[in-house]
Design a protein around this motif. Structure first.
Motif, PDB file in Angstrom:
ATOM      1  N   GLU A 191     -11.798   5.070  -2.379  1.00  0.00           N
ATOM      2  CA  GLU A 191     -10.542   5.017  -2.086  1.00  0.00           C
ATOM      3  C   GLU A 191     -10.014   3.671  -1.531  1.00  0.00           C
ATOM      4  O   GLU A 191      -8.889   3.555  -1.742  1.00  0.00           O
ATOM      5  CB  GLU A 191     -10.224   6.373  -1.405  1.00  0.00           C
TER       6      GLU A 191
ATOM      7  N   TRP B  71       1.059   5.790  -0.024  1.00  0.00           N
ATOM      8  CA  TRP B  71       0.803   6.746   0.171  1.00  0.00           C
ATOM      9  C   TRP B  71      -0.078   7.665  -1.048  1.00  0.00           C
ATOM     10  O   TRP B  71       0.898   7.812  -2.155  1.00  0.00           O
ATOM     11  CB  TRP B  71       1.598   7.811   0.859  1.00  0.00           C
ATOM     12  N   PRO B  72      -1.327   7.875  -1.038  1.00  0.00           N
ATOM     13  CA  PRO B  72      -1.875   8.421  -2.243  1.00  0.00           C
ATOM     14  C   PRO B  72      -1.190   9.443  -2.828  1.00  0.00           C
ATOM     15  O   PRO B  72      -1.151   9.712  -4.095  1.00  0.00           O
ATOM     16  CB  PRO B  72      -3.210   8.515  -1.865  1.00  0.00           C
TER      17      PRO B  72
ATOM     18  N   THR C 299       0.882  -1.184  -0.104  1.00  0.00           N
ATOM     19  CA  THR C 299       0.074  -0.003   0.091  1.00  0.00           C
ATOM     20  C   THR C 299       1.053   1.264   0.128  1.00  0.00           C
ATOM     21  O   THR C 299       1.900   1.316   0.626  1.00  0.00           O
ATOM     22  CB  THR C 299      -0.924   0.214   1.208  1.00  0.00           C
TER      23      THR C 299
ATOM     24  N   GLU D  77      -2.809   5.457   9.304  1.00  0.00           N
ATOM     25  CA  GLU D  77      -1.609   4.942   8.726  1.00  0.00           C
ATOM     26  C   GLU D  77      -1.383   3.377   8.924  1.00  0.00           C
ATOM     27  O   GLU D  77      -1.218   2.312   7.883  1.00  0.00           O
ATOM     28  CB  GLU D  77      -0.362   5.433   8.989  1.00  0.00           C
TER      29      GLU D  77
ATOM     30  N   ARG E  39      -1.862   6.603  -5.719  1.00  0.00           N
ATOM     31  CA  ARG E  39      -2.894   6.220  -5.926  1.00  0.00           C
ATOM     32  C   ARG E  39      -3.305   5.854  -7.468  1.00  0.00           C
ATOM     33  O   ARG E  39      -4.442   5.149  -7.550  1.00  0.00           O
ATOM     34  CB  ARG E  39      -4.014   7.152  -5.493  1.00  0.00           C
TER      35      ARG E  39
ATOM     36  N   ARG F 196      -4.062  10.206  12.474  1.00  0.00           N
ATOM     37  CA  ARG F 196      -3.491   9.884  11.230  1.00  0.00           C
ATOM     38  C   ARG F 196      -2.511   8.545  11.516  1.00  0.00           C
ATOM     39  O   ARG F 196      -2.402   7.916  10.431  1.00  0.00           O
ATOM     40  CB  ARG F 196      -2.518  11.146  10.960  1.00  0.00           C
TER      41      ARG F 196
ATOM     42  N   ALA G 279      -4.407   1.402   7.227  1.00  0.00           N
ATOM     43  CA  ALA G 279      -4.009   0.990   5.706  1.00  0.00           C
ATOM     44  C   ALA G 279      -2.860   0.208   5.481  1.00  0.00           C
ATOM     45  O   ALA G 279      -2.409   0.386   4.433  1.00  0.00           O
ATOM     46  CB  ALA G 279      -4.169   2.338   5.371  1.00  0.00           C
ATOM     47  N   LEU G 280      -2.356  -0.197   6.526  1.00  0.00           N
ATOM     48  CA  LEU G 280      -0.927  -1.158   6.311  1.00  0.00           C
ATOM     49  C   LEU G 280       0.318  -0.086   5.788  1.00  0.00           C
ATOM     50  O   LEU G 280       1.271  -0.369   5.358  1.00  0.00           O
ATOM     51  CB  LEU G 280      -1.204  -2.305   5.598  1.00  0.00           C
ATOM     52  N   ARG G 281       0.141   1.246   6.162  1.00  0.00           N
ATOM     53  CA  ARG G 281       1.299   2.152   5.522  1.00  0.00           C
ATOM     54  C   ARG G 281       2.516   2.309   6.624  1.00  0.00           C
ATOM     55  O   ARG G 281       3.244   2.972   6.212  1.00  0.00           O
ATOM     56  CB  ARG G 281       0.863   3.406   5.133  1.00  0.00           C
TER      57      ARG G 281
ATOM     58  N   LEU H  27       2.727  14.148   4.960  1.00  0.00           N
ATOM     59  CA  LEU H  27       1.605  13.802   5.094  1.00  0.00           C
ATOM     60  C   LEU H  27       0.698  14.828   5.915  1.00  0.00           C
ATOM     61  O   LEU H  27      -0.496  14.967   5.929  1.00  0.00           O
ATOM     62  CB  LEU H  27       1.441  12.687   6.098  1.00  0.00           C
TER      63      LEU H  27
END
Ligand SMILES: Nc1ncnc2c1ncn2[C@@H]1O[C@H](COP(=O)(O)OP(=O)(O)OP(=O)(O)O)[C@@H](O)[C@H]1O
Ligand SMILES: [Mg+2]
Lengths: 297, 536
Positions: B108, A89-90, A87, B371, A129, B367, B374-376, B291
């Motif tokens: 999204e 970062w968009p 995944t 993160e 994205r 945030r 979303a597995l980021r 971010l």
């Protein structure tokens, strides 16, 4: 000390559900180790424990001579990880993600980065994205492969890659191992495992059910034999290691355990063999046998 | 219409996903006016008393900005409709947020795709979201009406008020639906729709405060129509026809846009980024900056500059209105303590700014949760970054970002206020101080969110937002409800000294709040170090 990964009796539960139930895994330095098992067997859980993201409930795990939980940060500088679903970062471009992850790890090899971008045919300017599933995966792969690390932990890294890119991946991993890198590769793509892995471990329901080289594993399975004989056979069914025998006049079909092959062939020749077709066990059969949900030994 | 196939199923899916959140906000909104009415009725039982109360509030341009033109008669219902106008804005905010949550956020995250491939028409998701929010808003409206009737106000006025509230939610559900079609990011969609609501609010407010040649502004936007229903006095039912028509147009436009674009795409095309990362993007902090910088800039400009100028500008007008009105000054002093009237307005508006800034702090802290879910967080946490360092990057913005915004608000309010009274040198430090004195309460809410994130990651958004809502509720209606001081003390904002003012600043509550915030943050981080990541 010469094992890159050594895991003994690892257990991990999520609430009531047991994800790992005494898992063992040994990966020698410099080898590509296949990590196989049906969905939900615990592969990702094991890899996350090795990454110090999850904490094991019991058992021991050693990674590059350190404790994956305690020494996480130091160990991470020496390894790279690619998840099965990268995944991004968009609003960061692919190139930015590759650079960021490389720099976090202490710098990445610029020549390799350029080479990999070309070989994987990735446009690094697209925003996160805007990438397709396969292209997201490529960003993760390039970020991992472009750093000069000792160990690669790859969890279904090629999911979503097209066959052309799958081939590039195999070449790149083969080159990496020639440079002495260790790889733990979790995969459902058997041809990939066959092409790359020196040894494999098969796990099911959180336990290791088999481990060894592919040749050794093949040894544990059966060869299909079809033979046309001069005289109808007798006594074949009584031989140890013979399964699913079907007789059709002078033609016999059966499966035989690899270990008993020699004795069975001897018996066959006493009936005068006119024709013989022997099929080695396919990898699929090998794995299916282990994946099927019979109770664990 | 096959393009709507599956709408019913999707409505049920939304209800199921929001089965906790939706009843909570519906109930809060429904109880708010009733509580306010019962409190006000006991404080001001007579028309004369209410008229005095209305006049005292209406003297403040600041409050006109929020509540609109004062009601023509001092009946309890009219007073409550006017006094609770903030609820109308909140309904609008909820409407747009919930619609975006069930449209663009889903898209999204790729979950729309899963549904889109099932037997679901291409318009079903958008329609379901708008319908659900509209239905929920109508239920809130009916509950509001019943609540007001229970306070012995006339039924026709009560229902006019209830529908006004309902249509605020419905109209901005339409705005949210449209915004969700424009961009690919849910954050940007929220920003666009929120900006529309904010602009509507400002234009309407300017129209009401300035009057004269600008009074048409008070009729110019969807939000203003809801205000202009003037329940209990004019009961302008015909405005609901306009509201309904505009909602249909908005929803239709959104459906047309969604039919024209691809799944996951927006109308504004994505641009290419750089092929290599700039030097600033080399650490966990650098990533956090990337971010968070957009929202920091947005808040600094939106609240800090625009809000600050507005607060400062209104304060002067307020003080000039009060000059020579001894009785009014006396009333104001009773509300806000012994200070100059303009100081009370500055302090009050900074208090409202602090609530908004707390929302920013909470969302910045959350945030981390976004993160992780979303597995980021995984790629960063497996690249030689410790958990604390990763969290520190985000916390820098969650704790210092609000401080920067608040300081900017104070600075611009102080500059404009000081310029209007000709004493910039004196006012700027006073007003900046009054802004910053709010920070311990803001940090406490951020700290609470961090603690929840470490200990109960799945619940952390609920904890953060419920805590903030509670503070808003206690601050807005707590006094009117004559709640016990012990209850009011739950909100950290209760303990913030009223500044700017002549009184000395008591250090103890500020230190205690700051220490509590630090302890909560530390507890959250300690838990984060020891737990599994990701918890999904
Ligand atoms: N965060 C979690 N919470 C609860 N259960 C989990 C969690 N993560 C994994 N599990 C469970 O643990 C078991 C092992 O999951 P794991 O993801 O390790 O399997 P896997 O071998 O990687 O499967 P796959 O081939 O599908 O990727 C599964 O039964 C899964 O449902
Ligand atoms: Mg897995």
């Amino acid at each position: 000390m010469d094992n890159a990964i050594s895991v003994v009796g690892l257990t991990k539960s999520f609430g009531q559900a047991k994800a790992l139930d005494g898992l063992d895994l040994t990966v020698a330095r410099g080898e590509v180790h296949g990590f196989l098992g049906p969905n939900g067997a615990g592969k990702t859980t094991t890899i996350r424990i090795l990454l110090g993201l999850l904490r094991a409930d019991g058992g021991t795990a050693t990674l590059l001579g350190g404790d994956p939980w305690r020494d996480a940060v130091a160990l991470h500088r020496r390894l790279a990880y690619v998840p099965g679903d990268v995944t991004l970062w968009p609003n960061l471009s692919g190139g930015e993600v590759i650079d960021l992850l490389g720099r976090l790890r202490g710098g990445l090899n610029a020549a390799k980065r350029k080479d990999l971008l070309e070989r994987f045919d990735l446009d690094p300017r697209k925003k996160g994205r805007a990438y397709s599933k396969g292209n997201r995966q490529k960003v993760g792969l390039i970020a991992a492969l472009a750093s000069d690390v000792e160990l690669l932990l790859l969890d279904e890294p090629t999911s979503g890659l097209d066959p052309l890119m799958e081939e590039v991946f195999r070449q790149v991993v083969a080159e990496e191992t020639r440079n002495g890198r260790t790889v733990l590769l979790s995969s459902h793509i058997l041809s990939e495992v066959e092409a790359l892995c020196d040894r494999v471990s098969i796990i099911r329901q959180g336990r290791t059910v088999e481990t060894g080289t592919l040749a050794e594993l093949r040894h544990l399975t059966r060869t299909h034999i079809t033979a046309e004989l001069a005289t109808p056979p007798n006594g074949l069914a009584q031989l140890p290691g013979v399964h699913d025998l079907k007789t059709d006049g002078a033609t016999v079909r059966f499966q035989v355990d690899q270990a008993e092959l020699d004795a069975v062939l001897r018996q066959l020749t006493t009936h005068g063999v006119r024709g013989l077709v022997s099929q080695p066990p396919t990898l699929e059969e090998l794995f299916l046998r282990h994946y099927e949900t019979e109770p664990v030994r | 219409m096959t393009s709507l196939t599956g709408t019913g199923t999707l409505v049920r899916l939304i209800l199921r996903r929001d089965r906790v959140l939706m009843p909570i906000w519906m109930l809060c909104m429904a109880l708010l006016p009733m509580g306010l009415a019962s409190g006000t009725a006991s404080l001001y039982p007579t028309d004369a008393g209410r008229q005095g109360y209305i006049d005292s509030l209406a003297a403040s341009p600041m409050l006109l900005l929020f509540y609109g033109q004062k009601p023509a008669e001092p009946s309890l219902g009219a007073l409550i409709f006017w006094r609770s106008a903030t609820g109308i804005v909140i309904m609008g905010l909820i409407g747009l947020l919930v619609v975006i949550r069930h449209t663009r956020v889903e898209e999204e995250a790729g979950r729309r795709e899963l549904l889109g491939s099932a037997v679901v028409g291409r318009h079903a998701a958008l329609t379901a979201a708008v319908l659900t929010v509209s239905g929920a808003s109508l239920v809130v409206g009916v509950l509001v009406a019943l609540g007001m009737i229970s306070q012995q106000t006339p039924a026709s006025g009560a229902f006019a008020m209830g529908f006004a509230w309902a249509f605020a939610g419905i109209l901005y559900a339409g705005v949210g639906a449209l915004a969700a079609q424009l961009t690919t990011g849910a954050g940007t969609a929220r920003g666009i729709a929120g900006a529309v609501l904010g602009l509507d609010f400002l234009l309407r407010g300017v129209g009401d405060v300035a009057g004269g040649g600008l009074s048409w502004l008070a009729w110019a936007t969807p939000l203003s129509w809801v205000y202009k229903v003037h329940a209990y006095t004019d009961d302008r039912w015909w405005l609901f026809a306009i509201c309904a028509a505009v909602t249909v147009v908005l929803a239709y436009a959104a459906l047309r846009l969604s039919a024209r674009r691809d799944l996951g795409a927006g109308l504004l095309p994505p641009r290419l980024g750089p092929a290599t990362a700039p030097a600033s993007l080399s650490s966990a902090f650098g990533l956090a900056w990337r971010l968070h910088r957009g929202s920091l800039l947005g808040w600094t400009v939106g609240l800090g500059v625009v809000g600050g100028v507005l607060f400062g500008g209104v304060a002067k007008t307020a003080s000039s209105l009060l000059e020579g009105n001894g009785q009014l000054t006396e009333i104001m002093e009773r509300i806000g303590g012994k200070s100059v009237a303009s100081d009370i307005f500055v302090g009050g508006s900074l208090g409202i700014g602090a609530i908004a800034v707390a929302a920013y702090g909470i969302s910045a802290a959350l945030r981390m949760r976004t993160e992780e879910a979303a597995l980021r967080s995984e790629p960063v946490l497996t690249a030689g970054v410790s958990r604390l360092r990763w969290a520190a990057g985000h916390l820098t913005f969650a704790l210092l970002g609000p401080t920067v915004v608040m300081a900017a608000t104070g600075l611009f309010a102080g500059l404009v206020y000081g310029a209007s009274t000709g004493e910039i040198g004196r006012q700027v430090p006073r007003v900046v101080g009054a802004a910053l004195v709010q920070m311990p309460a803001v940090w406490l809410l951020t700290g609470l969110t961090v603690a929840a994130y470490g200990l109960l990651p799945r619940l952390s958004p609920a904890v953060g937002w419920v805590a903030l809502s509670l503070c808003v509720l206690l601050g807005q209606v707590g006094a009117a409800l004559q709640l016990d001081q012990l209850v009011l003390d739950v909100s950290p904002f209760t303990h913030i000294p009223h500044l700017p003012g002549p009184a000395a600043v008591p250090a103890t509550p500020l230190l205690v709040l700051t220490a509590l915030a630090a302890a909560l943050t530390a507890a959250g981080l300690a838990a984060l170090r020891n737990r599994d990541i990701p918890v999904t």
